[in-house]
Design a protein around this motif. Structure first.
Motif, PDB file in Angstrom:
ATOM      1  N   ARG A 207       0.798  -1.226   0.000  1.00 28.89           N
ATOM      2  CA  ARG A 207       0.000   0.000   0.000  1.00 28.89           C
ATOM      3  C   ARG A 207       0.837   1.284   0.000  1.00 28.89           C
ATOM      4  O   ARG A 207       0.443   2.282   0.599  1.00 28.89           O
ATOM      5  N   LEU A 208       1.992   1.269  -0.642  1.00 28.14           N
ATOM      6  CA  LEU A 208       2.807   2.483  -0.711  1.00 28.14           C
ATOM      7  C   LEU A 208       2.135   3.525  -1.596  1.00 28.14           C
ATOM      8  O   LEU A 208       1.484   3.192  -2.584  1.00 28.14           O
ATOM      9  N   HIS A 209       2.307   4.785  -1.242  1.00 28.94           N
ATOM     10  CA  HIS A 209       1.972   5.903  -2.130  1.00 28.94           C
ATOM     11  C   HIS A 209       3.327   6.329  -2.676  1.00 28.94           C
ATOM     12  O   HIS A 209       4.094   7.009  -2.007  1.00 28.94           O
TER      13      HIS A 209
ATOM     14  N   VAL B  70       2.684  -1.141  -4.363  1.00 27.64           N
ATOM     15  CA  VAL B  70       2.191   0.208  -4.608  1.00 27.64           C
ATOM     16  C   VAL B  70       0.663   0.220  -4.704  1.00 27.64           C
ATOM     17  O   VAL B  70       0.080  -0.547  -5.460  1.00 27.64           O
ATOM     18  N   ALA B  71       0.043   1.125  -3.936  1.00 33.75           N
ATOM     19  CA  ALA B  71      -1.399   1.345  -4.041  1.00 33.75           C
ATOM     20  C   ALA B  71      -1.680   2.577  -4.888  1.00 33.75           C
ATOM     21  O   ALA B  71      -2.609   2.601  -5.675  1.00 33.75           O
TER      22      ALA B  71
ATOM     23  N   ILE C 258      -3.802  -0.249  -9.378  1.00 34.16           N
ATOM     24  CA  ILE C 258      -3.214   0.871  -8.648  1.00 34.16           C
ATOM     25  C   ILE C 258      -3.966   2.147  -8.999  1.00 34.16           C
ATOM     26  O   ILE C 258      -4.570   2.251 -10.066  1.00 34.16           O
ATOM     27  N   HIS C 259      -3.906   3.098  -8.083  1.00 34.41           N
ATOM     28  CA  HIS C 259      -4.484   4.417  -8.326  1.00 34.41           C
ATOM     29  C   HIS C 259      -3.377   5.296  -8.885  1.00 34.41           C
ATOM     30  O   HIS C 259      -2.307   5.397  -8.292  1.00 34.41           O
ATOM     31  N   MET C 260      -3.631   5.885 -10.036  1.00 42.80           N
ATOM     32  CA  MET C 260      -2.628   6.724 -10.698  1.00 42.80           C
ATOM     33  C   MET C 260      -2.970   8.190 -10.494  1.00 42.80           C
ATOM     34  O   MET C 260      -4.085   8.608 -10.780  1.00 42.80           O
ATOM     35  N   ARG C 261      -2.021   8.950  -9.990  1.00 39.06           N
ATOM     36  CA  ARG C 261      -2.167  10.403  -9.879  1.00 39.06           C
ATOM     37  C   ARG C 261      -1.198  11.011 -10.874  1.00 39.06           C
ATOM     38  O   ARG C 261       0.007  10.956 -10.684  1.00 39.06           O
ATOM     39  N   ASP C 262      -1.743  11.536 -11.941  1.00 37.75           N
ATOM     40  CA  ASP C 262      -0.935  12.103 -13.011  1.00 37.75           C
ATOM     41  C   ASP C 262      -0.256  13.375 -12.518  1.00 37.75           C
ATOM     42  O   ASP C 262      -0.911  14.312 -12.091  1.00 37.75           O
TER      43      ASP C 262
END
Length: 138
Positions: free
Chosen positions: A45-47, A67-68, A95-99
């Protein structure tokens, strides 16, 4: 006074499940031994913040299920092609991607002002473009 870690495991001990971890660009000297140690330890669950881009390090962490959330503008293996574990995770929604791409670079309509660390977006669009990035600034 700060104390130097005596081992890699001791240095990585504060990185636990759910932590936000910032990693440098590969050309800045990525600590791959630390990456492998985190994978062996089974951290989850790393950001992961990999700015501006990442390569093998992010791909390995994503592939290991560590990676989360990934915050970056690109993950690629350069001349070796796309990052396979990253691409598979994105397609699977794993995974959740934050552009982290600067919105000023997403529009191909010139002129696109250079985004610097201390710059602020203009209050109005700099041209007649109607893309979402430019419309958000008006």
């Amino acid at each position: 006074m700060a104390r130097l870690a005596r081992s890699l495991d001791e240095a990585l001990a504060p990185i636990t499940d759910g932590c936000m971890l910032a990693v440098p660009r590969e050309t800045s000297g990525v600590a791959m031994a630390a990456t492998r140690a985190l994978i062996r330890r089974g951290v989850k669950r790393l950001h992961l913040v990999a700015l501006p881009t990442s390569t093998l390090q992010a791909d390995l962490l994503v592939g290991a299920g560590a990676v989360a959330t990934l915050e970056t503008s690109a993950v690629s293996l350069g001349e070796f092609g796309p990052a396979p574990r990253f691409n598979a995770a994105i397609l699977a929604g794993a995974i959740h991607m934050r552009d982290a791409t600067c919105p000023r670079f997403t529009c191909a309509t010139p002129p696109v002002p250079l985004c610097t660390r201390n710059s602020r977006p203009p209050k109005k669009a700099c041209h007649s473009c109607r893309c979402a990035a430019c419309s958000a600034r008006t």
